[in-house]
Every structure is written in C-alpha cells, then in structure tokens.
Design an enzyme around this catalytic site. Structure first.
Site, mmCIF file in Angstrom:
data_model
loop_
_atom_site.group_PDB
_atom_site.id
_atom_site.type_symbol
_atom_site.label_atom_id
_atom_site.label_comp_id
_atom_site.label_asym_id
_atom_site.label_seq_id
_atom_site.Cartn_x
_atom_site.Cartn_y
_atom_site.Cartn_z
ATOM 1 N N GLU A 246 -109.938 -19.230 -35.259
ATOM 2 C CA GLU A 246 -109.334 -20.512 -35.664
ATOM 3 C C GLU A 246 -108.229 -20.776 -34.665
ATOM 4 O O GLU A 246 -107.194 -20.108 -34.687
ATOM 5 C CB GLU A 246 -108.807 -20.436 -37.097
ATOM 6 C CG GLU A 246 -108.434 -21.797 -37.667
ATOM 7 C CD GLU A 246 -106.987 -22.172 -37.413
ATOM 8 O OE1 GLU A 246 -106.746 -22.991 -36.489
ATOM 9 O OE2 GLU A 246 -106.101 -21.661 -38.111
ATOM 10 N N CYS A 280 -101.622 -25.871 -36.646
ATOM 11 C CA CYS A 280 -102.830 -26.274 -35.930
ATOM 12 C C CYS A 280 -103.455 -27.510 -36.562
ATOM 13 O O CYS A 280 -104.093 -28.307 -35.869
ATOM 14 C CB CYS A 280 -103.839 -25.128 -35.914
ATOM 15 S SG CYS A 280 -103.300 -23.694 -34.979
#
Length: 479
Positions: A246, A280
């Site tokens: 990720e 993010c």
C-alpha cells in the site's frame, strides 16, 4: 513518506552505531525517549521463534483466536489516552485524532474476531463429481514494514487479520515511532497471545532485505513510499515470497458543476486535512469544472481556514505539527516551486517563526502539469485546485497520474457520481460525496504506483493464506 527502504540494502551497521532509536517531539523539536535497537541477529532469532509459535498457533480454533483478539481490543480501549499521548509525542498527531485511531484499531480487532471464521470457511465448489472445495490455510510468519503516520492503525490493520488467519507476525515500524511500535507488541502480549507470535523489531531499513530473505519469513506487507515499495517488492521477488504493498497516493476529487459548492468544499477540506494532510488517502488534487471554479476556490479557502495550527495536546486543536522539520521543509519546497511555476497562493504557504515542524493549511490555485503540487504527492496540508473544462476533462486529469489509491466525485446527481466512481476513475477506491477512508468491512488498496494487493475485509485476510483447491473422492474397490 519517511523511513524509506534503501533500494540496495547496506551491510548492517555495528551495534555501537545503532544502539538506540530516538524519538523527537515534532511540536518542539526536543528529543524524547530513546529505546534500545535490535540487531539483525536479534531479528533472525525473532523470526525463528515466531515460526515455531506459528506452528502451534495455526492449529488453534477460531474461537480461541477470537477471544484473544477481543482482549486486544479491550486493552487498546483501556489505554487509549496513554497511546494517544504517545502518538502526539512521537509524530505530532492531535490527541483527538489519536483517540479516534485507537478506537478504530479496537473495532478492527473486534471485526476480525467476529468475521475471520466466515471469511476463511471452506467454500464448496460443484465440479460435477467428487467433493471439491477451497480451503484457506495460513502461510507462516508475515513481516510488516509500517510507516509513522498512523502508527497504531497501520499495524493493527495488518496484524488483526494476519493473526486471526493463523499466521505469526513481525513488525518493523518507522524509526521515529519506536515507543508506539513497542506498545503494539505489548498490547498483544497483554491480551494473551503467545509471546513469540508477534514481535516488534527496532531495526534500520537497511536490514529489511536480509529479514525478508530469512527462511522463517513467509511473506511481507509494506505501507510506505513508492521507493520503499519497489525495494521490498524486489527483495520479496528475489526469494519468491508473497507481498502486499500500500504505497503513496495523489488522490483526485472531481468537483462537478451540479455540486453544492459550499458542501463540496467542506468535504474536500476534510479529505485534504486527514491527519494534517499526512495520509496516503488524503485528498490532494481537487479538479473543478470552470463553471464553479471561482466559487469553489473561495469556499475551499474558507473551509481550510478552519484548520488552525494548535498544540496537538489541546483537545480543540485541528492541525498539529508535521512529523519532522525535514518533512515540513520538503512540503514547503514543493509549494514554493509550484508558485514559481505559476501556481497562485490563496492561503497559507509560510513557515511559522517558531520551533518545531509547523506548517499552515495552504491552498494553491492555477495548479498545472510541471508543478510539484500537480505531479507529486505533497504529504502535508496543501490543497491543489486544478481547473477542468468539463466532466470528461476532469476525469482525464484525475487519471493522468502515476498513482491510483483513492478518488472522489462531488455532484448533485447520485447516478452520475456512481457511474464516474465505478467506471471512470482509475483508483482502488472511489467515494461519491464523501472523503476516502479505510474501513474494516471494505477492501483497501490501490492500483498503478499506489501498490497492489488488498487489506481489510475478506480480500485482505485471504492475502496471507494459501488458497488451496481440494478434491475428495472415495477410493473405489477393484475387487
């Protein structure tokens, strides 16, 4: 994102050079607690004992695992104030956000305690003859390389499903949150998990490749930068081990002409300011059709103005410091370079004259290709407003990115928003009239340079299992 793994791992430094990991309070710049670091030999030993613990743990029942995982959630809630304060001290998270993060971790533990058995139940398949089914068996010890920005959530997001699936776990956390890393280990130990099953390792990033190559490590998961992801992926591929990545994001929110401008700006500001912009999945690019551009810019400035810098230990503060002075300076450099290349500064954009890693909520307009605010991931409280001619142009701009983690659509037409989110935006997650966020019940992850694999939900817990096809037929006698 900080604590990146080097593309080519260096030789482990002598113990005298890395005898401790030192926390620094980003609000003041003053050093905090120092914690003894581990050597690569310590890490190999931890992997070996974790593998031994896994061999017993994989035979335990889901009911037993569930009981311990629920106890982990209870420990988190009991010590929520302590852990929130630790996050504030080490990476500058506001106390309010810290408590919310701990609660999310506790709920995540409970979700997988309740649903792991269902997610991993054998699935029968009709093959027109013998008995056939799909089984989900644990892989072994999973190494997690985690970042500093959500120091508890990132770790528990991986650990709860991994342990409930029957795996063991090693945590190599970011070097600026050593206290959080060790606290996570204590949570599992206090909850009653076998002591060697989950271990925290205070290691430099240069040791990660050697640990991935350890025969007792079965797989690896990383949340972090693209550079770190490429390094981990290469190391895992070199020894043919599964990995889930990720990575970064430059999440685009498409704001259409039929949206309520004030409501859309409020959602966009909320999306941008998740964790002070250090996320993010924080919204970073706000692509607005020209019909409402001027009105949106004014509304966005007003919404972002509500995120005033304040002491992260104050219950009412909405924006604490960045995680480090170095990170703050990188963000400011991206803003200055964007302005020099033609972006217009509407709000913020000045480094405060005070100790610590402070940076104000900032809004840039006239953001164009070639500017860092357009092309790069700005990991801080900086909103980039990009003009689009119409819906098609907005979608084109949104997809013209190396990243593909989250995305959003702001519109008064739900069917229009559903279509764009489902069919048009190149991202692992698309939200209509909401800000992107992770949820234990939904798969989480991205495409393109935002990584691969999924966390959370059934898709996440199955990532670190052997998805095995089983056929069973009675042996027929030939007599």
């Amino acid at each position: 994102m900080s604590d990146q793994l080097e593309a080519t791992a260096a030789k482990p430094a002598p113990a005298t050079e890395r005898s401790a990991q030192q926390a620094v309070n980003p609000a003041t710049g003053e050093p905090g607690h120092a914690y003894p670091a581990h050597s690569i030999d310590d890490a190999h030993a931890a992997a070996e004992v974790a593998h031994a613990a896994f061999k017993s743990w994989r035979r335990t029942s889901f009911a037993h695992r569930s009981k311990l995982m629920r106890q982990a959630g209870a420990v988190l809630r009991q010590r929520a104030d302590e852990f929130a304060a630790l996050m504030t001290e080490e990476m500058g998270k506001t106390l309010t956000d810290g408590r919310a993060e701990i609660e999310k971790c506790a709920a995540h533990c409970e979700w997988f305690a309740d649903h792991a058995a269902t997610y991993l139940a054998p699935e029968p398949v009709d093959v027109g003859g013998p008995e056939a089914f799909i089984a989900f068996n644990p892989l072994g010890v999973v190494l997690a390389v985690m970042p500093w920005n959500f120091p508890f959530w990132q770790a528990f997001r991986f650990a709860a499903p991994a342990l409930m699936a029957g795996n063991g776990a090693l945590l190599k956390h970011a070097s600026n949150v050593p206290g959080c890393a060790l606290a996570i280990e204590r949570v599992f130990h206090e909850a009653g998990f076998p002591r060697d099953l989950f271990r925290t390792l205070l290691l430099p990033s240069s040791d990660v490749k050697a640990l991935i190559e350890d025969d007792h490590v079965a797989a690896v998961t990383l949340t972090g930068s693209v550079t770190a992801g490429k390094s981990v992926a290469a190391a895992a591929a070199g020894v043919l081990k599964k990995c889930v990545l990720e990575l970064g994001g430059s999440d685009a929110y498409v704001v259409l002409e039929d949206a309520d401008v004030a409501a859309a700006a409020k959602i966009c500001a909320t999306a941008r300011m998740v964790n002070g912009g250090q996320s993010c999945i924080a919204g970073k690019r706000f692509i607005v059709v020209r019909d409402i551009l001027e009105a949106f810019e004014a509304a966005m400035v007003e919404a972002m103005r509500g995120y005033a810098m304040g002491d992260p230990g104050d219950e009412h503060s909405k924006l604490g410091p960045m995680q480090s002075v170095h990170a703050r300076d990188e963000i400011h450099a991206q803003v200055i370079k964007s302005i020099a290349a033609g972006a217009q500064l509407l709000l913020g954009g000045e480094v405060p004259d005070r100790p610590g890693a402070w940076y104000p909520a900032t809004v840039l307009a006239d953001v164009l290709p070639g500017q860092p605010a357009h092309d790069d991931e700005v990991f801080g409280p900086v909103a980039a407003i990009i003009a689009a001619k119409d819906e098609a142009d907005a979608i084109r701009i949104a997809n013209a990115s190396d990243y593909g983690l989250g995305s959003g659509v702001l519109t008064g037409d739900i069917d229009r928003g559903r279509r764009i989110a489902t069919e048009e935006l190149e991202a692992g997650m698309s939200f209509v009239n909401e800000n992107v966020r992770s949820d234990s019940r939904m798969p989480f992850g991205g495409v393109k340079h935002s990584g691969y694999g999924r966390e959370c939900a059934a898709f996440g817990i199955r990532e670190f299992t052997n998805i095995k096809s089983v056929h069973v037929r009675a042996l027929e006698s030939t007599a």
